[in-house]
Design a protein around this motif. Structure first.
Motif, PDB file in Angstrom:
ATOM      1  N   ALA A 159       0.830  -1.205   0.000  1.00  0.00           N
ATOM      2  CA  ALA A 159       0.000   0.000   0.000  1.00  0.00           C
ATOM      3  C   ALA A 159       0.866   1.257   0.000  1.00  0.00           C
ATOM      4  CB  ALA A 159      -0.913   0.000   1.223  1.00  0.00           C
ATOM      5  N   PRO A 160       0.430   2.295  -0.705  1.00  0.00           N
ATOM      6  CA  PRO A 160       1.135   3.581  -0.655  1.00  0.00           C
ATOM      7  C   PRO A 160       0.614   4.434   0.493  1.00  0.00           C
ATOM      8  CG  PRO A 160      -0.593   3.704  -2.288  1.00  0.00           C
ATOM      9  CD  PRO A 160      -0.663   2.314  -1.702  1.00  0.00           C
ATOM     10  N   SER A 161       1.409   5.423   0.880  1.00  0.00           N
ATOM     11  CA  SER A 161       0.967   6.376   1.895  1.00  0.00           C
ATOM     12  C   SER A 161       0.014   7.390   1.270  1.00  0.00           C
ATOM     13  CB  SER A 161       2.161   7.092   2.506  1.00  0.00           C
ATOM     14  OG  SER A 161       2.848   7.845   1.522  1.00  0.00           O
ATOM     15  N   TYR A 162      -0.560   8.233   2.094  1.00  0.00           N
ATOM     16  CA  TYR A 162      -1.520   9.247   1.655  1.00  0.00           C
ATOM     17  C   TYR A 162      -0.947  10.148   0.568  1.00  0.00           C
ATOM     18  CZ  TYR A 162       1.213  12.529   4.414  1.00  0.00           C
ATOM     19  OH  TYR A 162       2.243  13.297   4.896  1.00  0.00           O
ATOM     20  N   ASP A 163       0.395  10.403   0.602  1.00  0.00           N
ATOM     21  CA  ASP A 163       1.017  11.298  -0.377  1.00  0.00           C
ATOM     22  C   ASP A 163       1.831  10.553  -1.438  1.00  0.00           C
ATOM     23  OD1 ASP A 163       3.062  10.384   1.195  1.00  0.00           O
ATOM     24  OD2 ASP A 163       3.793  12.373   1.800  1.00  0.00           O
ATOM     25  N   LEU A 333      -1.273 -12.007  11.726  1.00  0.00           N
ATOM     26  CA  LEU A 333      -0.879 -10.909  10.852  1.00  0.00           C
ATOM     27  C   LEU A 333      -1.142  -9.607  11.605  1.00  0.00           C
ATOM     28  CD1 LEU A 333      -1.388 -10.554   7.072  1.00  0.00           C
ATOM     29  CD2 LEU A 333      -2.108  -8.673   8.553  1.00  0.00           C
ATOM     30  N   ILE A 334      -0.113  -8.764  11.695  1.00  0.00           N
ATOM     31  CA  ILE A 334      -0.201  -7.518  12.451  1.00  0.00           C
ATOM     32  C   ILE A 334      -0.204  -6.345  11.477  1.00  0.00           C
ATOM     33  CG2 ILE A 334       0.851  -6.093  14.249  1.00  0.00           C
ATOM     34  CD1 ILE A 334       2.326  -8.620  15.202  1.00  0.00           C
ATOM     35  N   GLU A 335      -1.347  -5.644  11.399  1.00  0.00           N
ATOM     36  CA  GLU A 335      -1.412  -4.391  10.642  1.00  0.00           C
ATOM     37  C   GLU A 335      -0.956  -3.280  11.589  1.00  0.00           C
ATOM     38  OE1 GLU A 335      -1.959  -4.010   7.564  1.00  0.00           O
ATOM     39  OE2 GLU A 335      -3.272  -5.609   6.799  1.00  0.00           O
ATOM     40  N   THR A 336       0.215  -2.712  11.350  1.00  0.00           N
ATOM     41  CA  THR A 336       0.851  -1.812  12.311  1.00  0.00           C
ATOM     42  C   THR A 336       0.283  -0.392  12.302  1.00  0.00           C
ATOM     43  OG1 THR A 336       2.573  -1.368  10.662  1.00  0.00           O
ATOM     44  CG2 THR A 336       3.025  -3.070  12.313  1.00  0.00           C
ATOM     45  N   GLY A 337      -0.592  -0.084  11.376  1.00  0.00           N
ATOM     46  CA  GLY A 337      -1.168   1.251  11.304  1.00  0.00           C
ATOM     47  C   GLY A 337      -1.604   1.558   9.884  1.00  0.00           C
ATOM     48  N   TYR A 338      -2.096   2.781   9.676  1.00  0.00           N
ATOM     49  CA  TYR A 338      -2.649   3.172   8.383  1.00  0.00           C
ATOM     50  C   TYR A 338      -1.743   4.188   7.695  1.00  0.00           C
ATOM     51  CZ  TYR A 338      -7.031   0.726   9.008  1.00  0.00           C
ATOM     52  OH  TYR A 338      -7.979  -0.254   9.149  1.00  0.00           O
ATOM     53  N   LEU A 339      -1.189   3.792   6.548  1.00  0.00           N
ATOM     54  CA  LEU A 339      -0.383   4.718   5.757  1.00  0.00           C
ATOM     55  C   LEU A 339      -1.238   5.790   5.099  1.00  0.00           C
ATOM     56  CD1 LEU A 339       2.075   2.178   4.094  1.00  0.00           C
ATOM     57  CD2 LEU A 339       2.602   3.842   5.881  1.00  0.00           C
ATOM     58  N   SER A 340      -2.533   5.557   5.021  1.00  0.00           N
ATOM     59  CA  SER A 340      -3.440   6.560   4.462  1.00  0.00           C
ATOM     60  C   SER A 340      -3.715   7.680   5.451  1.00  0.00           C
ATOM     61  CB  SER A 340      -4.756   5.897   4.052  1.00  0.00           C
ATOM     62  OG  SER A 340      -5.274   5.108   5.118  1.00  0.00           O
ATOM     63  N   ASN A 341      -3.330   7.478   6.713  1.00  0.00           N
ATOM     64  CA  ASN A 341      -3.489   8.500   7.740  1.00  0.00           C
ATOM     65  C   ASN A 341      -2.186   9.292   7.840  1.00  0.00           C
ATOM     66  OD1 ASN A 341      -3.199   9.679  10.466  1.00  0.00           O
ATOM     67  ND2 ASN A 341      -5.165   8.702  10.873  1.00  0.00           N
ATOM     68  N   PRO A 342      -2.179  10.589   7.533  1.00  0.00           N
ATOM     69  CA  PRO A 342      -0.918  11.345   7.501  1.00  0.00           C
ATOM     70  C   PRO A 342      -0.125  11.266   8.794  1.00  0.00           C
ATOM     71  CG  PRO A 342      -2.670  12.625   6.482  1.00  0.00           C
ATOM     72  CD  PRO A 342      -3.321  11.426   7.091  1.00  0.00           C
ATOM     73  N   GLU A 344      -0.218   8.980  11.191  1.00  0.00           N
ATOM     74  CA  GLU A 344       0.273   7.631  11.448  1.00  0.00           C
ATOM     75  C   GLU A 344       1.375   7.254  10.463  1.00  0.00           C
ATOM     76  OE1 GLU A 344      -2.077   4.525  13.816  1.00  0.00           O
ATOM     77  OE2 GLU A 344      -2.746   4.359  11.748  1.00  0.00           O
ATOM     78  N   ALA A 345       1.242   7.679   9.214  1.00  0.00           N
ATOM     79  CA  ALA A 345       2.268   7.393   8.214  1.00  0.00           C
ATOM     80  C   ALA A 345       3.597   8.030   8.609  1.00  0.00           C
ATOM     81  CB  ALA A 345       1.831   7.891   6.842  1.00  0.00           C
ATOM     82  N   ARG A 346       3.538   9.273   9.091  1.00  0.00           N
ATOM     83  CA  ARG A 346       4.781   9.951   9.485  1.00  0.00           C
ATOM     84  C   ARG A 346       5.443   9.248  10.667  1.00  0.00           C
ATOM     85  NH1 ARG A 346       1.800  14.670   7.749  1.00  0.00           N
ATOM     86  NH2 ARG A 346       0.839  14.902   9.816  1.00  0.00           N
ATOM     87  N   LYS A 347       4.645   8.687  11.584  1.00  0.00           N
ATOM     88  CA  LYS A 347       5.224   7.937  12.707  1.00  0.00           C
ATOM     89  C   LYS A 347       5.843   6.619  12.236  1.00  0.00           C
ATOM     90  CE  LYS A 347       1.759   7.564  15.549  1.00  0.00           C
ATOM     91  NZ  LYS A 347       1.019   7.198  16.783  1.00  0.00           N
ATOM     92  N   LEU A 348       5.153   5.941  11.326  1.00  0.00           N
ATOM     93  CA  LEU A 348       5.584   4.605  10.916  1.00  0.00           C
ATOM     94  C   LEU A 348       6.947   4.593  10.226  1.00  0.00           C
ATOM     95  CD1 LEU A 348       2.190   3.112   9.721  1.00  0.00           C
ATOM     96  CD2 LEU A 348       3.669   2.143  11.501  1.00  0.00           C
ATOM     97  N   VAL A 349       7.397   5.728   9.704  1.00  0.00           N
ATOM     98  CA  VAL A 349       8.702   5.748   9.032  1.00  0.00           C
ATOM     99  C   VAL A 349       9.826   6.194   9.959  1.00  0.00           C
ATOM    100  CG1 VAL A 349       7.758   6.092   6.727  1.00  0.00           C
ATOM    101  CG2 VAL A 349       8.296   8.075   8.140  1.00  0.00           C
ATOM    102  N   THR A 350       9.519   6.491  11.224  1.00  0.00           N
ATOM    103  CA  THR A 350      10.572   6.904  12.151  1.00  0.00           C
ATOM    104  C   THR A 350      11.119   5.691  12.888  1.00  0.00           C
ATOM    105  OG1 THR A 350       9.039   7.310  13.980  1.00  0.00           O
ATOM    106  CG2 THR A 350       9.477   9.145  12.479  1.00  0.00           C
TER     107      THR A 350
END
Length: 436
Positions: A159-163, A333-342, A344-350
């Motif tokens: 899946a892609p992120s929101y941007d 299966l663990i969905e760690t968060g939503y990349l479509s959520n700005p 949450e996406a910014r947190k997931l890449v840190t």
């Protein structure tokens, strides 16, 4: 000519717009991005070893000079027009290979593709065939083996992120590596990375590799996406009972499959050697146990994650997911968060947040195994000898005195270790357990 395969269909002229190459530990994947569907023929030649791909009514627009052929069986790639409208692509090889190929239709933002996989001849069955089964070591203190599976990879970005700047495959690999690093620091645990680079492993192969590596549990790491930006939080899935019933019936119908075994890390029973009715009964019993343990494992991890992030669902969800269908290996299966959520996406890449997720997941795994230690493991030996984990996650209904009694520690020592003055504790709170 050693072998040939022809895939005809009525198609229009196609351009090969780009060629991408992905390296995996045991195979190399070439992906041809196409302007439209193609008809092609693939065959091999020897003296010298080559793979030849004849593509009807097409032309090459991609640049071949920029491909990194290091650590692959390829020595070169060349292409030339053939019969005016057709194209011949030649893969020059350093040694003979086994190959497979298939086409993928356009899907959303992805174009039509031709995929060619090149396997070392020693791994004739592909990825699963190249993994050596690890023998079970007779010991009363073996390590628990945890399969850590980074979702997607290679030409499958997820899946892609929101941007559109972040891809799921990169987040899942980073979190999986953080889990691996954490497990390697804990005595009694061995992480087994199913994917440890930017390459793709087929869904069907991942559980087979895990079984061959003799894992005790299977953790598949993913990140979610939704059409809006409001969805957030972690979700954990285990196999649903309805899907399990269908899967058991499929295994009975196709039980010549090499993966249709029971016994997990402790040993294998091949269901092809058993009467159908008995095999189905054994599968039902084993799958029921596997789902129950998967849900228990998932709930431990959810309880731990509740301290560091938002839970979209506070209970394990049932799903029809191929990766979770092992009848004797607890799998989630663990969905760690939503990349479509700005946010949450910014947190997931840190890195800091990835490590927080990894720490919480590993704490949940540790508590699951302390309550359910596999026989013959160091964890089981520790429990038998009163050696306890150094942390405990507070659950609903717990009291400080009960926790102290359960872990055989003095109540005042427990308070002091956690800077607690009274007896108030909160669900999800992580308590340090002092030596008993």
């Amino acid at each position: 000519m050693l072998s040939a395969a022809i895939f005809p269909s009525a198609v229009r002229a196609a351009d090969i717009e780009e060629i991408r190459l992905w390296h995996a530990p045991d195979h190399t994947r070439l992906v041809f991005d196409l302007s439209s569907a193609i008809s092609y023929k693939l065959f091999t030649l020897d003296n010298p070893a080559r793979v030849v791909i004849d593509i009807e009514d097409s032309r090459l627009l991609a640049n071949l000079s920029g491909l990194d052929l290091a650590d692959s069986p390829l020595r070169g790639i060349r292409a030339a027009p053939r019969d005016n409208t057709n194209l011949r692509v030649v893969l020059d090889l350093g040694a003979a290979v086994d190959h497979s190929s298939f086409t993928l239709g356009a899907n959303g933002e992805f174009r039509d593709r031709l995929v060619v996989d090149l396997y070392d001849e020693s791994s004739a069955t592909g990825i699963a065939g190249s993994v050596k089964t690890i023998p079970v070591v007779e010991s009363d203190r073996r390590d628990v083996r945890v399969a850590v599976v980074a979702g997607h990879g290679g030409e499958d970005p997820g899946a892609p992120s929101y941007d559109g700047k972040i891809w799921e495959k990169n987040v899942t690999l980073a979190v999986a590596r953080a889990i691996k690093d954490r497990l390697q620091q804990i005595p009694g645990y061995t992480p087994v990375m199913i994917r440890d680079g930017d390459y793709s492993i087929a869904l069907q192969e991942r559980p087979v590799i895990a079984r061959d590596r003799r894992v005790d549990i299977y953790l598949s790491i993913h990140a979610d996406s939704y059409r809006g930006q409001g969805a957030e939080g972690v979700t954990i899935y285990a196999l649903s009972g309805e899907t399990a019933d269908r899967e058991n019936a499929r295994r009975i119908e196709q039980k010549e499959n090499r993966a249709d075994l029971l016994g997990g890390v402790a040993g294998d029973t091949r269901i092809a050697d058993i009467d159908d009715d008995l095999a189905l009964t054994l599968l039902d019993l084993s799958m029921t146990w596997s789902i129950e343990q998967s849900v228990t494992l998932g709930n431990h991890i959810l309880g731990s994650l509740d301290r560091v992030t938002t839970l979209r669902k506070d209970k394990v969800q049932g799903g029809n997911l191929w990766e979770l269908r092992s009848p004797d290996i607890p799998s989630i299966l663990i969905e760690t968060g939503y990349l479509s959520n700005p946010a949450e996406a910014r947190k997931l890449v840190t890195r800091s947040y990835q490590e927080q997720l990894a720490d919480a997941i590993v704490r949940g795994v540790m508590h699951y195994f302390y309550e359910n230690p596999p026989p013959g493991t160091l964890i089981a030996w520790q429990k038998e000898n009163g050696i306890i984990p150094s942390e405990y996650i507070v659950k609903r209904g717990d009291s400080l005195s009960e926790i102290a009694q359960r872990h055989r520690v003095n109540l005042s020592s427990l308070r002091q270790a956690n800077n607690i003055n009274g007896d108030r504790i909160m669900v999800g709170q992580v308590l340090k357990i002092p030596p008993s």
